[in-house]
Design a protein around this motif. Structure first.
Motif, PDB file in Angstrom:
ATOM      1  N   PHE A 299     -50.417   9.016  54.042  1.00  0.00           N
ATOM      2  CA  PHE A 299     -50.421   9.112  52.579  1.00  0.00           C
ATOM      3  C   PHE A 299     -51.816   8.586  52.098  1.00  0.00           C
ATOM      4  N   THR A 300     -52.043   9.242  50.947  1.00  0.00           N
ATOM      5  CA  THR A 300     -53.545   8.820  50.447  1.00  0.00           C
ATOM      6  C   THR A 300     -53.715   7.504  49.810  1.00  0.00           C
ATOM      7  N   LEU A 301     -52.543   7.024  49.401  1.00  0.00           N
ATOM      8  CA  LEU A 301     -52.611   5.631  48.920  1.00  0.00           C
ATOM      9  C   LEU A 301     -52.615   4.492  49.990  1.00  0.00           C
ATOM     10  N   ASN A 302     -52.871   3.328  49.647  1.00  0.00           N
ATOM     11  CA  ASN A 302     -53.176   2.535  50.843  1.00  0.00           C
ATOM     12  C   ASN A 302     -51.704   1.527  50.920  1.00  0.00           C
ATOM     13  N   GLY A 303     -51.444   0.854  52.072  1.00  0.00           N
ATOM     14  CA  GLY A 303     -50.359  -0.119  52.253  1.00  0.00           C
ATOM     15  C   GLY A 303     -49.297   0.732  53.052  1.00  0.00           C
ATOM     16  N   PHE A 304     -49.393   2.023  53.274  1.00  0.00           N
ATOM     17  CA  PHE A 304     -48.321   2.584  54.270  1.00  0.00           C
ATOM     18  C   PHE A 304     -48.852   2.192  55.658  1.00  0.00           C
ATOM     19  N   PRO A 305     -47.759   2.179  56.599  1.00  0.00           N
ATOM     20  CA  PRO A 305     -48.148   1.943  57.905  1.00  0.00           C
ATOM     21  C   PRO A 305     -48.818   3.040  58.710  1.00  0.00           C
ATOM     22  N   SER A 306     -49.836   2.589  59.294  1.00  0.00           N
ATOM     23  CA  SER A 306     -50.620   3.376  60.256  1.00  0.00           C
ATOM     24  C   SER A 306     -49.684   4.253  61.229  1.00  0.00           C
ATOM     25  N   MET A 307     -50.135   5.423  61.851  1.00  0.00           N
ATOM     26  CA  MET A 307     -49.438   6.022  62.870  1.00  0.00           C
ATOM     27  C   MET A 307     -49.324   5.180  64.129  1.00  0.00           C
ATOM     28  N   GLY A 308     -50.326   4.441  64.414  1.00  0.00           N
ATOM     29  CA  GLY A 308     -50.399   3.497  65.211  1.00  0.00           C
ATOM     30  C   GLY A 308     -49.251   2.322  65.174  1.00  0.00           C
ATOM     31  N   ALA A 309     -49.047   1.922  64.150  1.00  0.00           N
ATOM     32  CA  ALA A 309     -47.963   1.056  63.855  1.00  0.00           C
ATOM     33  C   ALA A 309     -46.659   1.799  63.948  1.00  0.00           C
ATOM     34  N   TRP A 310     -46.469   2.807  63.679  1.00  0.00           N
ATOM     35  CA  TRP A 310     -45.224   3.579  63.822  1.00  0.00           C
ATOM     36  C   TRP A 310     -44.743   3.705  65.141  1.00  0.00           C
ATOM     37  N   ILE A 311     -45.825   4.181  66.055  1.00  0.00           N
ATOM     38  CA  ILE A 311     -45.715   4.536  67.405  1.00  0.00           C
ATOM     39  C   ILE A 311     -45.305   3.251  68.226  1.00  0.00           C
TER      40      ILE A 311
END
Lengths: 201, 493
Positions: B172-184
């Motif tokens: 996402f271009t906005l902040n506050g969304f989980p990063s790919m590392g967090a999803w993994i």
């Protein structure tokens, strides 16, 4: 207030065996204090809490400028920083590792309810953070002075202040043994790290 | 935590795990530690060699389908690496050098002052069996091309650094969304509880645009947040890792023993809540981490030859070299995702790949920091047999445009409509190129790959279906890929 609302957190084996997640509210689920309140509670028991309300936030970080502002969280000493954590300026890119580890959410997002995680990083922060140590030292000074140097009384006082109850005889002997060879601060540190200190039943 | 919010949406929480395992999974997420015997004895053993304390424990979760990649290392180059000066060779630029850009529509640069077309100031040559073109900027990396799959048709949403950086890191271009590392981390759990699952190694030159927002857990549980190691030499890698110097180890052991006794008794008095047991265990793991993190990040035991291969003996590449070598050590020890940053903050003097003033000056300087370390990382992983199940991701937030920025200036502006990233290792076709930009590198014209596609592909290699890896937040089953993304299966071997 309903009976359900007023339940205690007492364990009930038959209820647990059919509803281990407490979905149907057979008890009040023990809950951990929110990260901000853990910090407030440490200030409160150490006697360092600054009750001042309102006004501008305190800023527990340093700002460096390189075309843009960069925030580095620090642990500043002084009464102005000992206000309740709700008065802290919470910066997106300069969050506090200790409060982060205690599940304070990213200030840029809204969440309907907080998750509670229990991680080794949170344990490390509570074990080694300079703020926690400073408050443990203040608490040790406080109880030593209130107990006029009487070790046993100081211990009893520490349990009263931190847990709101008297120490059991087991706890008393465990604590006496600890402070015999170590400073009172080490007991205060243990009490502030204790599950009982940060959970509500 | 279980039943913390009994009347709210908990049934929707982590819907991925609404199966019979739901309760166990949730416990693992929330606790990051499991139930089980609570041995305190080892805490008192000061011997770090003790087998019990050094035995890593696993809290691994099953992927959706068999994974090609077990672990991942990502090198993110902040500022925007010029594709047409590195890996996307455009002969046509030589012919059109000095001419205006025609028929490409509205200017898409950030500063809106395009000059004339500028050929690359760097020589290109073909390398390896696959004959991939690489510019002279990367004499070492060019020797790795037979292990690499280049994607020449990357497309980003934003021509502005911070949103584009957020998009590459979180979708996402906005902040506050989980990063790919967090999803993994959320999707796969940890194989070694004694180390963080998701480690971030910032460039010692500083933090990227947006700072720690790039590795946030967003609305995922905080335990999935990236742990940024402090990579300036001489600082302990994790804040609050070590016992303060004023406290003797004997005193710490004694008070920790007392603390654990209190916590055990509390858990026994208040049965039925696993988090109370997890707290006891979290202190055990913390004590272990105090030993494992310094060991994993200590490069002293590496040979001179290794240090030299990673460019640690050269002041230009020493910073990223140390981080790349540290990344290999962390991956070896079970860290799931290591994210490296090349380049610090924005502004003057240029500290990252943001070559507005001069491509030749800026990219020469930045490439010298990156070439040896990243090449060494790929080769080293390969020699150790780790490249087979380790995914190497090299990326940037956007490319740079074929025209100069301003009249007669040697710099290039931001360019999100076509740029190059590469993948290597686990499951990736070696010596492969996918997609293409047009004759001057302006638009991705063949098989465009969006950031969502890129993320979906990476998750797929890790055994995760990007459409099933969801988390309920504010009324929406959120995904890393929002409502987009297709897996680029052509990249798989």
């Amino acid at each position: 207030m309903s009976a359900t609302y007023r339940q205690s957190s007492t364990f009930n084996p038959p209820a647990f065996s059919v509803d281990s997640d407490n979905t149907w509210l057979w008890r009040f689920a023990p809950r951990r204090l929110e990260g901000e309140i853990v910090r407030d509670a440490m200030l409160a028991v150490s006697g360092q809490l600054n009750p001042e309300m309102h006004g501008p936030s305190f800023m527990p970080f340093i700002v460096t400028k390189f075309n843009s502002d960069f925030y580095e969280p620090i642990d500043p000493i002084g009464a102005e920083f000992n206000r309740r954590t709700i008065y802290r300026a919470n910066i997106n890119s300069g969050k506090s590792p200790m409060l982060d580890a205690l599940d304070c959410p990213d200030p840029s997002i809204k969440i309907p309810a907080r998750r509670v995680t229990t991680t080794p990083l949170a344990a490390l922060a509570l074990m080694n953070n300079s703020f926690v140590h400073r408050q443990a030292m203040h608490l040790a000074k406080r109880i030593a002075s209130e107990a006029n140097g009487n070790q046993r009384q100081a211990i009893e006082l520490a349990f009263q202040i931190c847990f709101g109850r008297s120490a059991t005889s087991d706890e008393l002997s465990l604590s006496l043994e600890l402070v015999e060879n170590n400073e009172l601060t080490s007991l205060c540190w243990a009490l502030m790290n204790a599950t009982e200190f940060m959970y509500v039943n | 935590m279980k039943a913390r919010f009994p009347n709210s949406h908990r049934n929707y929480d982590a819907v991925r795990f609404l199966d019979t395992e739901a309760s166990r999974r949730k416990l693992l997420f929330d606790s990051a530690v499991g139930l089980g015997g609570i041995a305190l004895a080892w805490l008192l053993q000061k011997d770090s060699q003790s087998s019990e304390s050094s035995q890593p424990t696993s809290m691994e979760l099953e992927p959706h389908f068999p994974a090609r990649a077990k672990r991942i290392v990502q090198i993110f180059c902040g500022g925007g690496v010029s594709h047409i000066d590195t890996f996307d060779h455009k002969l046509e630029l030589e012919r059109l050098h000095g001419k205006s850009i025609d028929n490409k529509g509205e200017n898409i640069g950030f500063f809106g002052q395009p000059g004339k077309i500028m050929k690359s100031p760097f020589e290109f040559q073909q390398h390896g069996q696959c004959g991939a073109w690489v510019s002279e900027l990367f004499p070492n990396l060019s020797r790795c091309v037979d292990d690499i799959a280049f994607i020449h048709s990357m497309v980003a949403k934003s021509n502005n650094h911070t949103p584009a950086t957020f998009q590459m890191n979180s979708g996402f271009t906005l902040n506050g969304f989980p990063s790919m590392g967090a999803w993994i981390s959320y999707g796969l759990g940890t194989v070694n509880e004694n180390l963080p699952t998701f480690v971030v190694l910032p460039d010692p030159a500083g933090l990227p645009a947006g700072g720690s927002i790039n590795w946030t857990a967003g609305f995922l549980p905080a335990s999935h947040q990236g742990v940024a190691f402090r990579t300036q030499s001489g600082r302990e890698p994790i804040e609050d890792l070590q016992t303060p110097e004023s406290i003797s180890s004997a005193s710490r052991s004694a008070s920790l023993e007392a603390l654990q006794a209190l916590n055990r008794q509390y858990a026994e008095r208040n049965l039925g809540d696993s988090s109370l047991v997890a707290r006891v265990r979290s202190y055990e793991l913390a004590a272990r981490m105090q030993l494992t993190v310094p060991e994993a990040t200590d490069l002293d035991e590496e040979s001179e030859a290794t240090l030299s291969e990673y460019g640690i003996d050269d002041s230009r590449s020493a910073g990223l070299g140390r981080n790349c070598l540290m990344a290999r050590r962390l991956l070896e020890r079970g860290v799931r995702f290591v994210q490296l940053f090349s380049g610090g903050a924005f502004g003057q003097p240029r500290n990252n790949w943001d070559a507005h003033e001069s491509v030749i000056e800026n990219h020469s300087k930045m490439a010298a920091t990156l070439d040896k370390p990243v090449a060494a990382l790929i080769q080293d992983l390969k020699r150790r047999g780790m490249l087979e199940d380790t995914l190497v991701v090299w990326c940037t937030e956007f490319g740079r445009g074929p025209a100069t920025q301003g009249i007669d200036k040697p710099g290039r502006d931001h360019h999100p409509n076509a740029f190059t990233c590469f993948l290597a290792g686990a499951g990736i076709k070696p010596g492969f190129r996918y997609g293409a930009s047009d004759e001057i590198g302006y638009f991705a014209v063949e098989n465009p790959v969006t950031i969502h596609d890129f993320h979906a592909t990476i998750l797929h290699l890790l055994g995760l279906d990007h459409k099933r890896l969801t988390y309920y937040h504010n009324g929406i089953q959120r995904r890393l890929t929002d409502v987009h993304g297709s897996v680029v299966t052509e990249l798989f071997n």
